[in-house]
Design an enzyme around this catalytic site. Structure first.
Site, short mmCIF file in Angstrom:
data_model
loop_
_atom_site.label_atom_id
_atom_site.label_comp_id
_atom_site.label_asym_id
_atom_site.label_seq_id
_atom_site.Cartn_x
_atom_site.Cartn_y
_atom_site.Cartn_z
N ARG A 85 -18.15 -17.39 -55.71
CA ARG A 85 -17.98 -16.07 -56.34
C ARG A 85 -19.16 -15.84 -57.28
O ARG A 85 -19.17 -16.37 -58.38
CB ARG A 85 -16.66 -16.06 -57.11
CG ARG A 85 -16.17 -14.71 -57.53
CD ARG A 85 -15.01 -14.87 -58.51
NE ARG A 85 -15.50 -15.26 -59.82
CZ ARG A 85 -14.80 -15.96 -60.71
NH1 ARG A 85 -13.59 -16.36 -60.45
NH2 ARG A 85 -15.32 -16.26 -61.89
N HIS A 130 -14.78 -13.08 -62.27
CA HIS A 130 -13.50 -12.89 -61.59
C HIS A 130 -13.16 -11.41 -61.54
O HIS A 130 -12.83 -10.85 -60.51
CB HIS A 130 -12.40 -13.67 -62.31
CG HIS A 130 -11.01 -13.21 -61.95
ND1 HIS A 130 -10.46 -13.46 -60.71
CD2 HIS A 130 -10.11 -12.50 -62.64
CE1 HIS A 130 -9.25 -12.93 -60.67
NE2 HIS A 130 -9.01 -12.33 -61.82
N TYR A 175 -17.84 -20.24 -68.81
CA TYR A 175 -17.29 -21.42 -68.14
C TYR A 175 -18.17 -22.00 -67.04
O TYR A 175 -17.79 -22.98 -66.41
CB TYR A 175 -15.88 -21.12 -67.59
CG TYR A 175 -15.76 -19.88 -66.73
CD1 TYR A 175 -15.28 -18.69 -67.26
CD2 TYR A 175 -16.11 -19.90 -65.38
CE1 TYR A 175 -15.16 -17.55 -66.48
CE2 TYR A 175 -15.98 -18.76 -64.59
CZ TYR A 175 -15.51 -17.59 -65.16
OH TYR A 175 -15.39 -16.47 -64.37
#
Lengths: 325, 392
Positions: free
Chosen positions: B280, B284, B293
């Protein structure tokens, strides 16, 4: 008219509906050749084949999700959840999916052809995992219809209506009455309209309201009250969501008093909703506070089942207290 | 003995299996430079199909870029991009028949576009205007279109997985020559619905393709905190279904795997699991920031595996695309999306009456009463309800 028990009436309703609708399938745990743990689906697999009446793996959330998919693709799906106590793994699929399919998609998709059948309630020495009455959890979910029959005749007519209703329906079957309740059942195909309460007995002093297996209880209590000269009007709500406010309000305006009885715990139970609404609709007609006779706020106990139950004696006492307020 | 295991070998001392016992190869057809591996078996693809696939990728890139911008400007409340996963989504959608049913998770706008969802339809949904098929009831990106056999997105994760089994089972019962595809991420595969749906499909024999976009992260949780086993593919084998792991950034590998999965599912009335290994590239959703992160280096590494670039090089190698054409496709869609945004955001919201529609097939007396009371209230305080007060 033929005499039959409630299981037989339910089985007959399923068979009639499957004959009339070749898109209808019946499934769940053990419902295939075995006919379900209570035998409600007996003979259906023999009659309609394994494609239309079949066992699923042991997964309530799977059964509900699978049912949603079937119904969304135009099938008539009748899913059995073996005990209402075991409906909670399927809770998300029912309240977030079945109930909202139509609304969230703007009716691009719906699961109107879906009915969940599930045995509920106590009185069978089942302890807390075979005795619950979880109807109130579902009445707060717009998009679902919640139906509870009281005897074989009602079970057949209401189930046929539920299966054919263009909305997802949860059909709670009072398992205590499966074999115990025997009565005349009309032959052939008939339906009882959902969303309509049934005035079982006319009376003038007090309205006594219940549904499902508790109808027997309130009838006994009202017989006791009659001996004391109290005339009870008895109403079976039959459909809890959407519920028939008009019939109940009309009755309470006539009698001025209301006792509501259900097996589920008192707190957060559906009686609270009824009491609030009737208080609003009938405030100036009420002669006394609305009374609730319900299960205790405990898990359903095993050995103290008799004590837990909102039985005819507790109901009779509530009727007398309401009358003499 | 009905519960006999498949493997009849017996041993006489304790011997455990572990995830290394399962050797799961990864299908790769297209190399980074746009040439194919020697001996690679290509999917069924011609110039027309290739052009449609590429066109869908570019549209999706432009849509994502513009709508993320629109979200940053406060014009829409939420957005999710497909960036980095276009080959997984478009490559699989391109292998299907238009009557096959798609149950997506939320990041598969490219498969909906491939089916023909128009730019206007995308915008109408995102701006919750009166032309939104979903009547303005869900957050942006919760598309759905019955005409295109694309089920409306549901926010709770994994719920579409057992539903896909049900849809596919109904296709089998009706004798339709169609399958269902169900998209989900590796995070959704941790939900109980995943187990329920796959097990039921395998046991009841439903022609469904479970398509896992293993994209590295579920919001901020990396795969190593999501599963300890051999990815998602090993589970397909465990449920007793045909399973394949593919390079999810390889358009030709995804297309080939899905074409054959579809043929197998139809022929055998049985499910197939495809695990597409991808990444990805974006956040998100518009509500999170991946810099919190994961490292820039990690992202930069995956930028080099850009699935759209790799496919573009193949197209150029084949002589099916020129650099100049590529630029003009981008430009065309930038203008188209921008123009559609301007139209869509000016359209009025759905009429208030629709708030009580579709709860049931017809509104109940209680709903009608509540709407009547709501309208009376709004007409008393019109300034407090500017979106609907003018149209009661």
């Amino acid at each position: 008219m033929a005499q039959m028990n409630m299981l037989h009436a339910i089985n007959e309703a399923l068979s009639i509906a499957m004959k009339a609708d070749e898109r209808m399938v019946v499934f769940g745990e053990d419902v295939g050749h075995f006919g379900g743990v209570f035998r409600a689906t007996s003979g259906l697999q023999e009659q309609f084949g394994r494609d239309r009446c079949f066992n699923t793996p042991l997964t309530e959330q799977g059964i509900a999700g699978f049912a949603n998919g079937l119904a969304a693709n135009g099938m008539t799906a009748v899913a059995e959840i073996q005990f209402a106590d075991y409906i909670f793994p399927a809770f998300d699929q029912i309240v977030n999916e079945s109930a909202k399919f139509r609304y969230r998609s703007g009716n691009e998709f719906n699961v109107g052809g879906l009915t969940y059948r599930t045995p509920y309630g106590g009185g069978i020495a089942g302890g807390h995992y075979h005795s619950q009455s979880p109807e109130a959890y579902f009445t707060q979910t717009p998009g679902l219809k919640v139906v509870v029959p009281r005897n074989p005749e009602q079970a057949k007519g209401l189930l046929l209506a539920a299966i054919r209703d263009p909305n997802p329906v949860i059909f709670f079957e009072p398992k205590r009455l499966y074999r115990a309740s025997v009565g005349d059942v009309p032959e052939g195909d008939y339906q009882i309209e959902l969303g309509k309460a049934d005035v079982v007995k006319q009376g003038s002093d007090i309205t006594v309201l219940a549904w499902g297996a508790q109808m027997e209880i309130v009838e006994k209590a009202c017989d006791m009250a009659a001996k004391e000269g109290i005339s009870c009007e008895i109403i079976d709500l039959r459909t809890l969501s959407p519920w028939d406010v008009d019939t109940v309000a009309k009755s309470v305006k006539k009698t001025g008093r209301l006792v509501i009885n259900h097996e589920a715990p008192l707190t957060g139970g559906f009686a609270g909703e009824i009491a609030a609404t009737i208080q609003q609709e009938c405030f100036l007609y009420l002669e006394s506070p609305i009374s609730r006779v319900c299960g205790l706020d405990t898990p359903y106990p095993l050995i103290h089942e008799k004590e837990y139950m909102p039985d005819e004696f507790k109901t009779f006492e509530a009727i007398k207290a309401t009358m003499s307020f | 003995m009905s519960n006999a295991p498949l493997n009849n070998e017996t041993v006489h001392r304790v011997s455990f299996l572990d995830k290394a016992s399962l050797h799961i190869p990864i299908l790769r057809i297209l190399q980074a430079d746009g040439t194919t591996y020697e001996n690679a078996v290509l999917p069924v693809i011609d110039q027309e199909l290739a052009a449609k696939i590429y066109d869908t990728c570019i549209f999706t890139r432009v849509l994502d870029e513009r709508m993320l911008g629109a979200q940053r400007q406060g014009r829409i409340s939420f957005y999710m991009t497909c960036i980095g996963e276009e080959a997984a989504v478009v490559g699989s959608a391109a292998a299907l028949d238009k009557n096959d049913v798609i149950l997506a998770q939320y990041r598969e706008q490219a498969s909906l576009r491939y089916r023909g969802f128009t730019t206007e339809q995308f915008m109408n949904q995102m701006f919750s205007n009166e032309k939104d098929l979903g009547k303005g009831r869900q957050m942006p990106i919760h598309y759905g279109c019955s005409e295109l056999n694309y089920h409306t997105i549901s926010s709770p994760l994994g719920t579409q997985i057992p539903q896909a089994t049900g849809v596919a089972f109904s296709q089998k019962l009706k004798g339709e020559r169609n399958v269902t595809i169900c998209y989900f991420g590796e995070g959704a595969a941790s939900e109980g619905d995943f187990h329920a749906g796959l097990n039921m499909a395998a046991v009841l024999k439903a022609p469904v393709i479970f398509f896992c976009r293993n994209n590295g992260y579920a919001i901020s949780t990396p795969t190593e905190e999501q599963f300890a086993g051999n990815g998602i593919a090993s589970r397909g084998v465990g449920y007793g279904m045909h399973t394949i792991r593919v390079d999810g950034n390889d358009m030709l590998a995804v297309l080939a795997a899905t074409q054959q999965a579809r043929a197998y599912a139809l022929e055998n009335n049985a499910p197939v699991l495809i695990e597409a290994m991808t990444y990805r590239l974006g956040a998100h959703s518009s509500s999170d920031d991946p810099s919190g992160y994961r490292s820039k280096e990690e992202e930069a590494k995956w930028q080099q595996h850009d699935p759209v670039k790799r496919f573009k090089l193949w197209l150029i190698n084949k002589g099916w695309l020129k650099e100049a054409d590529d630029t003009s496709i981008y430009e065309k869609y930038r203008e188209e999306v921008l123009a559609a945004v301007k139209v869509a955001e000016k359209l009025p919201v759905p009429h208030l009456d629709q708030i009580i529609e579709d709860v049931y097939d017809v509104p109940t007396p209680a709903l009608k009463k509540q709407l009547k009371e709501l309208k009376e209230h709004i007409s008393k305080y019109p300034k407090a309800y500017p979106k609907s007060a003018g149209r009661l």
